[in-house]
Design a protein around this motif. Structure first.
Motif, PDB file in Angstrom:
ATOM      1  N   ILE A  56       0.856  -1.191   0.000  1.00 39.80           N
ATOM      2  CA  ILE A  56       0.000   0.000   0.000  1.00 39.80           C
ATOM      3  C   ILE A  56       0.887   1.235   0.000  1.00 39.80           C
ATOM      4  N   GLY A  57       0.652   2.155  -0.944  1.00 41.56           N
ATOM      5  CA  GLY A  57       1.384   3.415  -1.017  1.00 41.56           C
ATOM      6  C   GLY A  57       0.450   4.579  -0.726  1.00 41.56           C
ATOM      7  N   VAL A  58       0.910   5.486   0.150  1.00 42.97           N
ATOM      8  CA  VAL A  58       0.106   6.649   0.548  1.00 42.97           C
ATOM      9  C   VAL A  58       0.982   7.889   0.416  1.00 42.97           C
ATOM     10  N   ASP A  59       0.433   8.976  -0.152  1.00 43.94           N
ATOM     11  CA  ASP A  59       1.214  10.201  -0.285  1.00 43.94           C
ATOM     12  C   ASP A  59       1.253  10.944   1.058  1.00 43.94           C
ATOM     13  N   ALA A  60       1.940  12.090   1.074  1.00 41.70           N
ATOM     14  CA  ALA A  60       2.120  12.832   2.319  1.00 41.70           C
ATOM     15  C   ALA A  60       0.801  13.376   2.849  1.00 41.70           C
ATOM     16  N   SER A  61      -0.130  13.750   1.971  1.00 42.10           N
ATOM     17  CA  SER A  61      -1.403  14.308   2.437  1.00 42.10           C
ATOM     18  C   SER A  61      -2.377  13.246   2.908  1.00 42.10           C
ATOM     19  N   GLY A  62      -2.110  11.970   2.590  1.00 48.05           N
ATOM     20  CA  GLY A  62      -2.998  10.895   3.030  1.00 48.05           C
ATOM     21  C   GLY A  62      -4.264  10.769   2.223  1.00 48.05           C
ATOM     22  N   THR A  63      -4.293  11.309   1.012  1.00 46.40           N
ATOM     23  CA  THR A  63      -5.503  11.259   0.187  1.00 46.40           C
ATOM     24  C   THR A  63      -5.340  10.420  -1.072  1.00 46.40           C
ATOM     25  N   VAL A  64      -4.125  10.182  -1.515  1.00 48.29           N
ATOM     26  CA  VAL A  64      -3.869   9.397  -2.725  1.00 48.29           C
ATOM     27  C   VAL A  64      -3.349   8.027  -2.298  1.00 48.29           C
ATOM     28  N   VAL A  65      -4.034   6.977  -2.717  1.00 48.50           N
ATOM     29  CA  VAL A  65      -3.706   5.603  -2.311  1.00 48.50           C
ATOM     30  C   VAL A  65      -3.412   4.798  -3.566  1.00 48.50           C
ATOM     31  N   THR A  66      -2.274   4.103  -3.570  1.00 48.34           N
ATOM     32  CA  THR A  66      -1.915   3.193  -4.658  1.00 48.34           C
ATOM     33  C   THR A  66      -1.726   1.796  -4.078  1.00 48.34           C
ATOM     34  N   VAL A  67      -2.097   0.792  -4.860  1.00 41.89           N
ATOM     35  CA  VAL A  67      -2.033  -0.606  -4.428  1.00 41.89           C
ATOM     36  C   VAL A  67      -1.258  -1.382  -5.472  1.00 41.89           C
ATOM     37  N   ASP A  68      -0.230  -2.113  -5.010  1.00 48.16           N
ATOM     38  CA  ASP A  68       0.525  -3.051  -5.859  1.00 48.16           C
ATOM     39  C   ASP A  68       0.293  -4.448  -5.291  1.00 48.16           C
ATOM     40  N   ALA A  69      -0.349  -5.300  -6.072  1.00 45.81           N
ATOM     41  CA  ALA A  69      -0.714  -6.644  -5.610  1.00 45.81           C
ATOM     42  C   ALA A  69      -0.061  -7.683  -6.509  1.00 45.81           C
ATOM     43  N   GLU A  70       0.464  -8.752  -5.893  1.00 48.61           N
ATOM     44  CA  GLU A  70       0.998  -9.914  -6.610  1.00 48.61           C
ATOM     45  C   GLU A  70       0.188 -11.126  -6.180  1.00 48.61           C
ATOM     46  N   ILE A  71      -0.337 -11.869  -7.135  1.00 45.33           N
ATOM     47  CA  ILE A  71      -1.242 -12.975  -6.834  1.00 45.33           C
ATOM     48  C   ILE A  71      -0.743 -14.238  -7.515  1.00 45.33           C
ATOM     49  N   ALA A  72      -1.294 -15.362  -7.064  1.00 51.49           N
ATOM     50  CA  ALA A  72      -1.071 -16.664  -7.696  1.00 51.49           C
ATOM     51  C   ALA A  72      -2.415 -17.158  -8.208  1.00 51.49           C
ATOM     52  N   VAL A  73      -2.446 -17.655  -9.448  1.00 51.16           N
ATOM     53  CA  VAL A  73      -3.682 -18.049 -10.118  1.00 51.16           C
ATOM     54  C   VAL A  73      -3.704 -19.559 -10.262  1.00 51.16           C
ATOM     55  N   ALA A  74      -4.894 -20.143 -10.040  1.00 48.98           N
ATOM     56  CA  ALA A  74      -5.066 -21.581 -10.242  1.00 48.98           C
ATOM     57  C   ALA A  74      -5.173 -21.870 -11.737  1.00 48.98           C
ATOM     58  N   TRP A  75      -4.408 -22.857 -12.179  1.00 47.00           N
ATOM     59  CA  TRP A  75      -4.390 -23.219 -13.599  1.00 47.00           C
ATOM     60  C   TRP A  75      -5.161 -24.514 -13.801  1.00 47.00           C
ATOM     61  N   PRO A  76      -6.042 -24.643 -14.795  1.00 44.14           N
ATOM     62  CA  PRO A  76      -6.316 -23.664 -15.855  1.00 44.14           C
ATOM     63  C   PRO A  76      -7.399 -22.669 -15.448  1.00 44.14           C
ATOM     64  N   ALA A  77      -7.204 -21.402 -15.798  1.00 43.86           N
ATOM     65  CA  ALA A  77      -8.168 -20.335 -15.526  1.00 43.86           C
ATOM     66  C   ALA A  77      -7.803 -19.154 -16.415  1.00 43.86           C
ATOM     67  N   PRO A  78      -8.774 -18.330 -16.801  1.00 40.86           N
ATOM     68  CA  PRO A  78      -8.456 -17.121 -17.594  1.00 40.86           C
ATOM     69  C   PRO A  78      -7.692 -16.120 -16.730  1.00 40.86           C
ATOM     70  N   VAL A  79      -6.397 -16.060 -16.908  1.00 35.73           N
ATOM     71  CA  VAL A  79      -5.543 -15.259 -16.029  1.00 35.73           C
ATOM     72  C   VAL A  79      -5.900 -13.775 -16.109  1.00 35.73           C
ATOM     73  N   GLY A  80      -6.125 -13.259 -17.319  1.00 37.98           N
ATOM     74  CA  GLY A  80      -6.457 -11.841 -17.465  1.00 37.98           C
ATOM     75  C   GLY A  80      -7.767 -11.491 -16.783  1.00 37.98           C
ATOM     76  N   ALA A  81      -8.779 -12.361 -16.918  1.00 36.31           N
ATOM     77  CA  ALA A  81     -10.069 -12.080 -16.275  1.00 36.31           C
ATOM     78  C   ALA A  81      -9.957 -12.145 -14.756  1.00 36.31           C
ATOM     79  N   VAL A  82      -9.151 -13.076 -14.237  1.00 33.60           N
ATOM     80  CA  VAL A  82      -8.968 -13.166 -12.783  1.00 33.60           C
ATOM     81  C   VAL A  82      -8.290 -11.901 -12.257  1.00 33.60           C
ATOM     82  N   ALA A  83      -7.246 -11.410 -12.960  1.00 31.39           N
ATOM     83  CA  ALA A  83      -6.563 -10.192 -12.516  1.00 31.39           C
ATOM     84  C   ALA A  83      -7.500  -8.985 -12.554  1.00 31.39           C
ATOM     85  N   ALA A  84      -8.362  -8.905 -13.582  1.00 30.72           N
ATOM     86  CA  ALA A  84      -9.307  -7.777 -13.658  1.00 30.72           C
ATOM     87  C   ALA A  84     -10.311  -7.822 -12.514  1.00 30.72           C
TER      88      ALA A  84
END
Length: 302
Positions: A56-84
């Motif tokens: 989780i990334g937060v700027d100095a004012s505490g109003t802008v939030v960014t999220v970087d997520a890394e996941i593991a997907v069960a195969w077989p599955a539509p990887v792009g649809a799961v990420a969306a």
């Protein structure tokens, strides 16, 4: 850890810790079908790098939030649809569970493993998935019972005489001092923050089926005739001779002959005669002239 300003109605200020947002994001990822929890074994678990991971990334004012997520997907599955669906679920859960707007959500599919339950997730199931967390609303508080007034015993009030006010002495202000009036600061100008562009989802194609190559069977091996060896004559084993037991025999007595001692014959030995002396003989010879002169010179010298 940084804090995020939540958009809640009413007076006051509401702040949400970034660690709480991280746990909400992990719960949102686990709710999406096709994702695997606690993936990555061996050294990843020892170093705390198991999947899914959220930053989780937060700027100095505490109003802008960014999220970087890394996941593991069960195969077989539509990887792009799961990420969306993971991205939409995190945004929805932040808004409904914490009152926080996620300005940017980046989802990275780090690994793909076979589903332990052997359940295949399709695009139809992902399209019908409801991203809302479905939290139950707060229960209405119980209505308090009306309180009955109780009569108390009155206490007589005693009159208190106030002291006379003290005399106020006037103070003249010195001349030459001007009053200082503080200037009102200018209102802060709000800074405009633009949300980053939404990343483009790159479709992931399934690998092509391997191309089968015809393989020709080798020709059969022709057997080679092998002549059997002549039949061997049977050999009758011979039993070893049984050894005869040895019977000890006593030795025969030996007759000893009496030695006969014959007297030794003494032979007479005579001494040889003494040697006879041989008289010397004078051998005549010639003296060389040089030796003769040398002898004469030696005789003449005194």
């Amino acid at each position: 850890m940084a804090e995020v300003q939540a958009h809640t109605p009413g007076p006051g200020r509401t702040a949400v810790d970034a660690r709480a947002l991280e746990r909400i994001a992990l719960a949102a990822i686990g709710a999406v079908p096709g994702t695997l929890g606690d993936a990555g074994g061996g050294l990843s678990k020892l170093t705390g790098r198991s999947l899914p991971r959220v930053d989780i990334g937060v700027d100095a004012s505490g109003t802008v939030v960014t999220v970087d997520a890394e996941i593991a997907v069960a195969w077989p599955a539509p990887v792009g649809a799961v990420a969306a669906r993971v991205r939409d679920t995190i945004i929805t859960w932040f808004a409904e569970a914490a009152g926080v707007t996620a300005n940017s959500v980046d989802v990275r599919v780090a690994e793909a493993h076979p589903d332990p339950a052997r359940r295949r997730v399709g695009a139809a199931e992902l399209a019908g998935f409801d991203a809302a967390p479905g939290f139950a609303g707060p229960a209405a508080p119980a209505r308090p019972a009306p309180a009955r007034p109780k009569a108390t015993r009155t206490t007589p009030v005693r009159a208190i005489a106030a002291p006379p006010p003290p005399a106020v002495r006037g103070i003249a202000a010195p001349a030459g001092l001007d009053g200082w009036t503080p200037a009102t600061p200018a209102a802060p100008r709000p800074r405009r923050v633009t949300a980053p562009e939404r990343p483009r989802v790159v479709p992931v194609r399934a690998p092509a089926a391997p191309r089968m190559r015809p393989v020709a069977a080798p020709p059969p091996v022709r057997p080679r005739p092998v002549a059997a060896p002549p039949e061997l004559r049977p050999v009758t084993p011979t039993m070893p001779l049984e050894p005869r037991p040895l019977v000890p025999r006593a030795p025969r007595p030996v007759r000893l002959a009496r030695p006969r001692v014959a007297p030794a014959r003494v032979r007479r030995v005579s001494a040889p005669p003494p040697p006879r002396p041989v008289p010397p003989r004078v051998i005549p010879g010639r003296v060389p002239p040089a030796a003769r002169r040398a002898d004469t010179t030696q005789e003449e010298r005194p």
